[in-house]
Design a protein around this motif. Structure first.
Motif, PDB file in Angstrom:
ATOM      1  N   SER A   1      15.166  20.045 -53.468  1.00  0.00           N
ATOM      2  CA  SER A   1      14.517  19.855 -52.178  1.00  0.00           C
ATOM      3  C   SER A   1      14.338  21.221 -51.534  1.00  0.00           C
ATOM      4  N   VAL A   2      13.163  21.467 -50.992  1.00  0.00           N
ATOM      5  CA  VAL A   2      12.832  22.763 -50.417  1.00  0.00           C
ATOM      6  C   VAL A   2      12.489  22.572 -48.947  1.00  0.00           C
ATOM      7  N   PRO A   3      13.161  23.279 -48.045  1.00  0.00           N
ATOM      8  CA  PRO A   3      12.847  23.150 -46.614  1.00  0.00           C
ATOM      9  C   PRO A   3      11.487  23.760 -46.307  1.00  0.00           C
ATOM     10  N   LEU A   4      10.839  23.209 -45.297  1.00  0.00           N
ATOM     11  CA  LEU A   4       9.512  23.681 -44.913  1.00  0.00           C
ATOM     12  C   LEU A   4       9.610  24.671 -43.754  1.00  0.00           C
TER      13      LEU A   4
ATOM     14  N   ALA B   1      11.024  34.532 -52.815  1.00  0.00           N
ATOM     15  CA  ALA B   1      12.421  34.829 -53.116  1.00  0.00           C
ATOM     16  C   ALA B   1      12.862  36.152 -52.481  1.00  0.00           C
ATOM     17  N   SER B   2      12.047  37.189 -52.621  1.00  0.00           N
ATOM     18  CA  SER B   2      12.427  38.501 -52.090  1.00  0.00           C
ATOM     19  C   SER B   2      12.518  38.473 -50.561  1.00  0.00           C
ATOM     20  N   ARG B   3      11.652  37.686 -49.922  1.00  0.00           N
ATOM     21  CA  ARG B   3      11.686  37.584 -48.461  1.00  0.00           C
ATOM     22  C   ARG B   3      12.997  36.953 -47.987  1.00  0.00           C
ATOM     23  N   LEU B   4      13.391  35.841 -48.625  1.00  0.00           N
ATOM     24  CA  LEU B   4      14.631  35.163 -48.235  1.00  0.00           C
ATOM     25  C   LEU B   4      15.839  36.066 -48.450  1.00  0.00           C
ATOM     26  N   LEU B   5      15.880  36.748 -49.594  1.00  0.00           N
ATOM     27  CA  LEU B   5      17.025  37.604 -49.897  1.00  0.00           C
ATOM     28  C   LEU B   5      17.091  38.795 -48.959  1.00  0.00           C
ATOM     29  N   SER B   6      15.932  39.348 -48.610  1.00  0.00           N
ATOM     30  CA  SER B   6      15.890  40.483 -47.676  1.00  0.00           C
ATOM     31  C   SER B   6      16.384  40.075 -46.299  1.00  0.00           C
TER      32      SER B   6
ATOM     33  N   VAL C   1      19.116  30.389 -52.547  1.00  0.00           N
ATOM     34  CA  VAL C   1      17.794  30.792 -53.014  1.00  0.00           C
ATOM     35  C   VAL C   1      17.579  30.317 -54.451  1.00  0.00           C
ATOM     36  N   ALA C   2      18.609  30.454 -55.278  1.00  0.00           N
ATOM     37  CA  ALA C   2      18.511  30.007 -56.669  1.00  0.00           C
ATOM     38  C   ALA C   2      18.197  28.517 -56.730  1.00  0.00           C
ATOM     39  N   TYR C   3      18.870  27.735 -55.887  1.00  0.00           N
ATOM     40  CA  TYR C   3      18.620  26.290 -55.850  1.00  0.00           C
ATOM     41  C   TYR C   3      17.188  25.997 -55.436  1.00  0.00           C
ATOM     42  N   GLN C   4      16.735  26.661 -54.372  1.00  0.00           N
ATOM     43  CA  GLN C   4      15.382  26.401 -53.871  1.00  0.00           C
ATOM     44  C   GLN C   4      14.299  26.856 -54.848  1.00  0.00           C
ATOM     45  N   MET C   5      14.619  27.815 -55.713  1.00  0.00           N
ATOM     46  CA  MET C   5      13.679  28.273 -56.728  1.00  0.00           C
ATOM     47  C   MET C   5      13.706  27.394 -57.976  1.00  0.00           C
ATOM     48  N   GLY C   6      14.736  26.557 -58.100  1.00  0.00           N
ATOM     49  CA  GLY C   6      14.832  25.683 -59.267  1.00  0.00           C
ATOM     50  C   GLY C   6      15.573  26.291 -60.433  1.00  0.00           C
ATOM     51  N   HIS C   7      16.426  27.329 -60.179  1.00  0.00           N
ATOM     52  CA  HIS C   7      17.238  27.927 -61.232  1.00  0.00           C
ATOM     53  C   HIS C   7      18.577  27.191 -61.314  1.00  0.00           C
ATOM     54  N   LYS C   8      19.151  27.135 -62.519  1.00  0.00           N
ATOM     55  CA  LYS C   8      20.406  26.398 -62.686  1.00  0.00           C
ATOM     56  C   LYS C   8      21.605  27.158 -62.109  1.00  0.00           C
TER      57      LYS C   8
ATOM     58  N   MET D   1      19.680  34.387 -62.653  1.00  0.00           N
ATOM     59  CA  MET D   1      18.288  34.850 -62.634  1.00  0.00           C
ATOM     60  C   MET D   1      18.009  35.619 -61.347  1.00  0.00           C
ATOM     61  N   ILE D   2      18.537  35.133 -60.232  1.00  0.00           N
ATOM     62  CA  ILE D   2      18.347  35.823 -58.958  1.00  0.00           C
ATOM     63  C   ILE D   2      18.952  37.218 -59.031  1.00  0.00           C
ATOM     64  N   ARG D   3      20.148  37.315 -59.600  1.00  0.00           N
ATOM     65  CA  ARG D   3      20.846  38.601 -59.691  1.00  0.00           C
ATOM     66  C   ARG D   3      20.084  39.582 -60.583  1.00  0.00           C
ATOM     67  N   SER D   4      19.565  39.098 -61.733  1.00  0.00           N
ATOM     68  CA  SER D   4      18.916  40.000 -62.679  1.00  0.00           C
ATOM     69  C   SER D   4      17.493  40.363 -62.266  1.00  0.00           C
ATOM     70  N   VAL D   5      16.774  39.430 -61.636  1.00  0.00           N
ATOM     71  CA  VAL D   5      15.371  39.676 -61.301  1.00  0.00           C
ATOM     72  C   VAL D   5      15.209  40.260 -59.904  1.00  0.00           C
ATOM     73  N   TYR D   6      15.991  39.737 -58.945  1.00  0.00           N
ATOM     74  CA  TYR D   6      15.806  40.125 -57.552  1.00  0.00           C
ATOM     75  C   TYR D   6      16.988  40.911 -56.992  1.00  0.00           C
ATOM     76  N   GLY D   7      17.753  41.532 -57.873  1.00  0.00           N
ATOM     77  CA  GLY D   7      18.992  42.206 -57.441  1.00  0.00           C
ATOM     78  C   GLY D   7      18.795  43.189 -56.302  1.00  0.00           C
ATOM     79  N   ARG D   8      17.692  43.938 -56.310  1.00  0.00           N
ATOM     80  CA  ARG D   8      17.554  44.978 -55.289  1.00  0.00           C
ATOM     81  C   ARG D   8      17.252  44.410 -53.902  1.00  0.00           C
ATOM     82  N   TRP D   9      16.921  43.117 -53.823  1.00  0.00           N
ATOM     83  CA  TRP D   9      16.665  42.517 -52.511  1.00  0.00           C
ATOM     84  C   TRP D   9      17.904  41.801 -51.953  1.00  0.00           C
ATOM     85  N   VAL D  10      18.941  41.674 -52.792  1.00  0.00           N
ATOM     86  CA  VAL D  10      20.159  40.971 -52.342  1.00  0.00           C
ATOM     87  C   VAL D  10      20.970  41.894 -51.454  1.00  0.00           C
ATOM     88  N   LYS D  11      21.298  41.409 -50.267  1.00  0.00           N
ATOM     89  CA  LYS D  11      22.105  42.214 -49.343  1.00  0.00           C
ATOM     90  C   LYS D  11      23.584  42.027 -49.658  1.00  0.00           C
TER      91      LYS D  11
END
Length: 359
Positions: free
Chosen positions: A257-260, A325-330, A338-345, A349-359
């Motif tokens: 489920s993804v919030p609007l 994804a990058s907007r939410l993490l920033s 974020v992983a849940y909302q993107m559909g990752h198990k 994946m968030i750590r490896s792909v979007y690591g530089r946006w994670v605070k």
């Protein structure tokens, strides 16, 4: 009147059957001949010939019983004559019933356009791992695509070993090509605004919703009004459109489920006012007034034109997902959420792909 049958010759149903020992195992093979007196004599002679060949060490199962289920496993002449195109086509027929339509289509494409033209005429026993690796290195395609092309060849050769066609599987020594993941290139807010400013109506609603929810294009196409909960301001992702076919999401984690956001909510309200013929799908092609047929038509007719008109540097439509994804993490959102909302198990994946946006 009952006939006295020679030793090793029996009747099963309406046909004569031979019984003999070979390689320490008892075999029974039907001759597909009725039990007439001349046929019984012919069966006796055939059995004598089989026993002679076994005693001389030159018995070939496939020559005597080419239609037997044991023929391929026990016949050296048949094993040596089997070609790679045969085992690939046999494998495709076997997996047809248990494979999703889109996956089977990819397998068929790999077999038809890559594997059979390159290796089809080779005998199964002739293939060497070095041949496969040299061919792979000559292909100007991504590592991921190469790995996918190899799947039918790997599995067909696994079956060949299991069926006794070959003793060693040459594909075990073929290394999987590396998959070099492309770096995310998300759009900034100014670029998003410029893209949306050149769009209108249902096309603007679609692209805006993509930026604001991070859904894959295949999921956007398959989104139905029954998946939309405007009251609680969220959508439920349950299915995707792949190669024109609606199916459930690829993994159980894809169900989510993804919030609007306010912009996503406004896009749905706008889309609801433009709802055509009470169609069950949220987004539709304004040209055909039917559900979008696939992601390619959106990319060619909507996305590319919008990017060109906006003056924004071109990136593919998947970057809308990276933008989300990058907007939410920033903004400091929890990576697990974020992983849940993107559909990752998980959030790997968030750590490896979007690591530089994670605070």
């Amino acid at each position: 009147m009952d006939r006295k049958l020679p030793r090793g010759v029996t009747v099963r149903g309406n046909s004569l059957q031979l019984s003999f020992s070979y390689q320490g195992q008892r075999f029974r093979e039907s001759l597909r001949m009725p039990d007439t007196k001349p046929n019984i004599k012919a069966a006796e002679l055939k059995l004598a010939a089989i026993q002679h060949d076994i005693a001389m060490g030159k018995f070939d199962y496939g020559l005597h019983f080419p239609r037997s289920k044991h023929a391929m496993r026990l016949s050296q002449s048949l094993q040596q004559s089997v070609t790679i195109d045969q085992i690939l086509n046999d494998w495709l027929r076997r997996v047809k019933e248990r494979t999703a339509y889109s996956t089977l289509r990819d397998y068929s494409s790999a077999v038809t356009y890559h594997l059979i033209p390159q290796f089809g005429t080779l005998k199964v026993m002739e293939l060497k791992s070095s041949q496969v690796e040299e061919w792979l290195s000559s292909l100007d395609i991504s590592g991921k695509r190469k790995r996918n092309i190899l799947i039918p060849l790997r599995q067909a050769f696994e079956d060949a070993v299991f069926d006794g066609l070959i003793e060693q599987n040459p594909m075990l020594r073929v290394r999987n090509p590396k998959h070099e993941r492309s770096e995310p290139r998300p759009f900034n807010q100014d670029e998003v605004d410029r893209i949306l400013s050149v769009l209108a109506g249902v096309e603007r609603n679609l692209i805006c919703f993509a930026f604001e929810t991070g859904l894959r294009t295949s999921e956007l196409i398959a989104l139905m009004w029954k998946d939309v909960d405007l009251e609680s301001k969220q959508i439920h992702v349950r299915r995707a459109c792949v190669r024109g076919h609606i199916k459930e999401t690829k993994t159980s984690s894809g169900w989510r489920s993804v919030p609007l956001s306010p912009s996503a909510y406004e896009s749905l309200i706008s889309q609801q006012f433009q709802r055509y013929n009470h169609d069950s799908f949220v987004f539709y092609d304004p040209k055909s007034m039917k559900r979008w047929g696939g992601d390619q038509i959106i990319r060619k007719r909507v996305w590319k034109k919008a990017i060109q008109a906006s003056g924004v540097k071109y990136r593919n439509p998947y970057q809308t997902r990276h933008t989300y994804a990058s907007r939410l993490l920033s903004q400091g959102e929890n990576p697990l959420k974020v992983a849940y909302q993107m559909g990752h198990k998980d959030w790997g994946m968030i750590r490896s792909v979007y690591g530089r946006w994670v605070k």
